[in-house]
Scaffold this motif. Structure first.
Motif, PDB file in Angstrom:
ATOM      1  N   GLY A  35       0.831  -1.192   0.000  1.00  0.00           N
ATOM      2  CA  GLY A  35       0.000   0.000   0.000  1.00  0.00           C
ATOM      3  C   GLY A  35       0.861   1.235   0.000  1.00  0.00           C
ATOM      4  O   GLY A  35       2.069   1.160   0.201  1.00  0.00           O
ATOM      5  N   TYR A  36       0.256   2.381  -0.254  1.00  0.00           N
ATOM      6  CA  TYR A  36       1.022   3.617  -0.307  1.00  0.00           C
ATOM      7  C   TYR A  36       0.113   4.794  -0.015  1.00  0.00           C
ATOM      8  O   TYR A  36      -1.106   4.713  -0.103  1.00  0.00           O
ATOM      9  N   LEU A  37       0.745   5.876   0.353  1.00  0.00           N
ATOM     10  CA  LEU A  37       0.066   7.153   0.552  1.00  0.00           C
ATOM     11  C   LEU A  37       0.520   8.076  -0.559  1.00  0.00           C
ATOM     12  O   LEU A  37       1.687   8.440  -0.631  1.00  0.00           O
TER      13      LEU A  37
ATOM     14  N   ARG B  49      -2.370  -2.345  25.183  1.00  0.00           N
ATOM     15  CA  ARG B  49      -1.935  -0.949  25.148  1.00  0.00           C
ATOM     16  C   ARG B  49      -3.001  -0.044  25.744  1.00  0.00           C
ATOM     17  O   ARG B  49      -4.188  -0.264  25.559  1.00  0.00           O
ATOM     18  N   SER B  50      -2.546   0.990  26.438  1.00  0.00           N
ATOM     19  CA  SER B  50      -3.451   2.009  26.955  1.00  0.00           C
ATOM     20  C   SER B  50      -3.172   3.297  26.193  1.00  0.00           C
ATOM     21  O   SER B  50      -2.060   3.819  26.209  1.00  0.00           O
ATOM     22  N   LEU B  51      -4.168   3.812  25.493  1.00  0.00           N
ATOM     23  CA  LEU B  51      -3.983   4.973  24.627  1.00  0.00           C
ATOM     24  C   LEU B  51      -4.063   6.262  25.440  1.00  0.00           C
ATOM     25  O   LEU B  51      -4.990   6.465  26.220  1.00  0.00           O
ATOM     26  N   SER B  52      -3.095   7.139  25.218  1.00  0.00           N
ATOM     27  CA  SER B  52      -3.035   8.388  25.983  1.00  0.00           C
ATOM     28  C   SER B  52      -3.437   9.602  25.167  1.00  0.00           C
ATOM     29  O   SER B  52      -3.525  10.705  25.696  1.00  0.00           O
ATOM     30  N   ASP B  53      -3.693   9.411  23.863  1.00  0.00           N
ATOM     31  CA  ASP B  53      -4.110  10.539  23.028  1.00  0.00           C
ATOM     32  C   ASP B  53      -4.894   9.993  21.838  1.00  0.00           C
ATOM     33  O   ASP B  53      -4.932   8.787  21.602  1.00  0.00           O
ATOM     34  N   LEU B  54      -5.472  10.901  21.067  1.00  0.00           N
ATOM     35  CA  LEU B  54      -6.347  10.518  19.952  1.00  0.00           C
ATOM     36  C   LEU B  54      -5.687  10.687  18.599  1.00  0.00           C
ATOM     37  O   LEU B  54      -6.371  10.789  17.586  1.00  0.00           O
ATOM     38  N   ALA B  55      -4.365  10.750  18.550  1.00  0.00           N
ATOM     39  CA  ALA B  55      -3.624  10.856  17.287  1.00  0.00           C
ATOM     40  C   ALA B  55      -4.150  11.994  16.413  1.00  0.00           C
ATOM     41  O   ALA B  55      -4.494  11.816  15.247  1.00  0.00           O
TER      42      ALA B  55
ATOM     43  N   VAL C 245       7.242   7.075  14.382  1.00  0.00           N
ATOM     44  CA  VAL C 245       6.997   8.511  14.475  1.00  0.00           C
ATOM     45  C   VAL C 245       5.770   8.705  15.364  1.00  0.00           C
ATOM     46  O   VAL C 245       4.908   7.832  15.447  1.00  0.00           O
ATOM     47  N   PHE C 246       5.704   9.840  16.044  1.00  0.00           N
ATOM     48  CA  PHE C 246       4.539  10.167  16.863  1.00  0.00           C
ATOM     49  C   PHE C 246       3.457  10.735  15.955  1.00  0.00           C
ATOM     50  O   PHE C 246       3.651  11.759  15.305  1.00  0.00           O
ATOM     51  N   VAL C 247       2.326  10.059  15.878  1.00  0.00           N
ATOM     52  CA  VAL C 247       1.240  10.466  14.990  1.00  0.00           C
ATOM     53  C   VAL C 247       0.316  11.425  15.734  1.00  0.00           C
ATOM     54  O   VAL C 247      -0.337  11.051  16.706  1.00  0.00           O
ATOM     55  N   ASP C 248       0.281  12.672  15.281  1.00  0.00           N
ATOM     56  CA  ASP C 248      -0.604  13.678  15.864  1.00  0.00           C
ATOM     57  C   ASP C 248      -1.358  14.373  14.736  1.00  0.00           C
ATOM     58  O   ASP C 248      -1.428  15.587  14.663  1.00  0.00           O
ATOM     59  N   ASN C 249      -1.901  13.563  13.845  1.00  0.00           N
ATOM     60  CA  ASN C 249      -2.562  14.077  12.653  1.00  0.00           C
ATOM     61  C   ASN C 249      -3.808  13.243  12.394  1.00  0.00           C
ATOM     62  O   ASN C 249      -3.709  12.050  12.077  1.00  0.00           O
ATOM     63  N   ALA C 250      -4.966  13.849  12.538  1.00  0.00           N
ATOM     64  CA  ALA C 250      -6.225  13.110  12.401  1.00  0.00           C
ATOM     65  C   ALA C 250      -6.415  12.549  10.997  1.00  0.00           C
ATOM     66  O   ALA C 250      -6.913  11.438  10.827  1.00  0.00           O
ATOM     67  N   SER C 251      -6.002  13.299   9.981  1.00  0.00           N
ATOM     68  CA  SER C 251      -6.187  12.834   8.607  1.00  0.00           C
ATOM     69  C   SER C 251      -5.326  11.609   8.321  1.00  0.00           C
ATOM     70  O   SER C 251      -5.770  10.661   7.660  1.00  0.00           O
ATOM     71  N   TYR C 252      -4.086  11.625   8.824  1.00  0.00           N
ATOM     72  CA  TYR C 252      -3.220  10.461   8.617  1.00  0.00           C
ATOM     73  C   TYR C 252      -3.734   9.265   9.400  1.00  0.00           C
ATOM     74  O   TYR C 252      -3.700   8.138   8.918  1.00  0.00           O
TER      75      TYR C 252
ATOM     76  N   LYS D 156      -7.085   2.486   4.975  1.00  0.00           N
ATOM     77  CA  LYS D 156      -6.198   1.722   4.091  1.00  0.00           C
ATOM     78  C   LYS D 156      -5.891   0.340   4.651  1.00  0.00           C
ATOM     79  O   LYS D 156      -5.874  -0.653   3.914  1.00  0.00           O
ATOM     80  N   PHE D 157      -5.670   0.252   5.958  1.00  0.00           N
ATOM     81  CA  PHE D 157      -5.214  -1.003   6.541  1.00  0.00           C
ATOM     82  C   PHE D 157      -6.164  -1.589   7.585  1.00  0.00           C
ATOM     83  O   PHE D 157      -5.910  -2.672   8.103  1.00  0.00           O
ATOM     84  N   GLY D 158      -7.221  -0.881   7.930  1.00  0.00           N
ATOM     85  CA  GLY D 158      -8.184  -1.410   8.891  1.00  0.00           C
ATOM     86  C   GLY D 158      -7.677  -1.467  10.315  1.00  0.00           C
ATOM     87  O   GLY D 158      -8.185  -2.253  11.120  1.00  0.00           O
ATOM     88  N   VAL D 159      -6.681  -0.644  10.646  1.00  0.00           N
ATOM     89  CA  VAL D 159      -6.126  -0.663  11.998  1.00  0.00           C
ATOM     90  C   VAL D 159      -6.845   0.354  12.884  1.00  0.00           C
ATOM     91  O   VAL D 159      -7.408   1.324  12.399  1.00  0.00           O
ATOM     92  N   THR D 160      -6.819   0.094  14.186  1.00  0.00           N
ATOM     93  CA  THR D 160      -7.442   1.010  15.132  1.00  0.00           C
ATOM     94  C   THR D 160      -6.398   1.737  15.965  1.00  0.00           C
ATOM     95  O   THR D 160      -6.177   2.919  15.756  1.00  0.00           O
TER      96      THR D 160
END
Length: 217
Positions: A39-41, A177-183, A135-142, A149-153
């Motif tokens: 896959g690709y972006l 895993r315990s999630l601390s933010d909403l990416a 990388v730290f994901v802090d982008n809602a669109s990504y 694209k991959f069906g991941v949560t």
């Protein structure tokens, strides 16, 4: 797809290039180091450059190519020495996965202190697939792109390291895993991870302790 973790969903392990079209061969692709099969972006699909001609606004094309997602290289103990294999999805242990369902409904702490609490009570949820990135994901669109694209949560930065070692050694694996933010899904003025990381860590410990207790029954 069986419950699993994607270990190659990173900007760094993909290949982002300038110039040349998407049909041109990637560097080292012919030797098997890179692939476009997963896959690709396509960066140019999300261009924000606008041009106005004759009173009509339209997106201007750019020369960014794509970010390609690559499997990681591993050398499993049951494999041939010095002959690499590739891993993109690492399946979790089916027994562990079934047992983890029993964690749903357990009580979790919702407050960092007397004045700082989550807007809703945290809970344990069993998910089918997650991914790791370096990388730290802090982008809602990504985040939404990875989901579509991959069906991941969940998206994290550490689980892939454990998953790959377990895959290499043939050891049963599951991630709690315990999630601390909403990416990128929270307020632009706040950093949920900075506020709620200690709370997330404690809830993760509580869930792991409960899971270990279930294993002993």
């Amino acid at each position: 797809m069986s419950p699993s973790l994607a270990v190659g969903l990173t900007l760094a392990s993909g290949i982002g290039r300038f110039g040349d079209g998407p049909n041109d061969e990637l560097a080292l692709e012919s030797s098997g180091d890179y692939t476009r099969k997963i896959g690709y972006l396509n960066v140019s699909d999300y261009t924000t450059m606008m041009k106005v001609e004759n009173g009509v606004s339209f997106n201007s094309s750019n020369y960014l190519n794509s970010v390609w997602y690559q499997p990681e290289e591993i050398f499993p103990v049951e494999g041939t020495p010095e002959v690499r294999q590739h891993a993109f999805w690492v399946p979790v242990d089916s027994h562990y996965f079934a047992l983890s369902k029993k964690l749903e409904g357990m009580s979790l702490e919702g407050c960092v202190n007397a004045t700082t609490c989550l807007p809703r009570r945290p809970k344990v949820v069993q998910v089918e697939s997650g991914c790791s990135a370096n990388v730290f994901v802090d982008n809602a669109s990504y985040r939404q792109f990875l989901r579509s694209k991959f069906g991941v949560t969940p998206i994290d930065m550490e689980t892939a390291a454990v998953a790959l070692v377990c895959r290499q050694q043939g050891t049963p694996f599951i991630a709690l895993r315990s999630l601390s933010d909403l990416a990128g899904g929270g307020s632009a003025q706040s950093n949920e991870a900075n506020i709620y990381a200690p709370l997330a860590a404690q809830n993760a410990v509580d869930a792991v302790v409960h899971f270990v207790q279930l294993l002993s029954h």
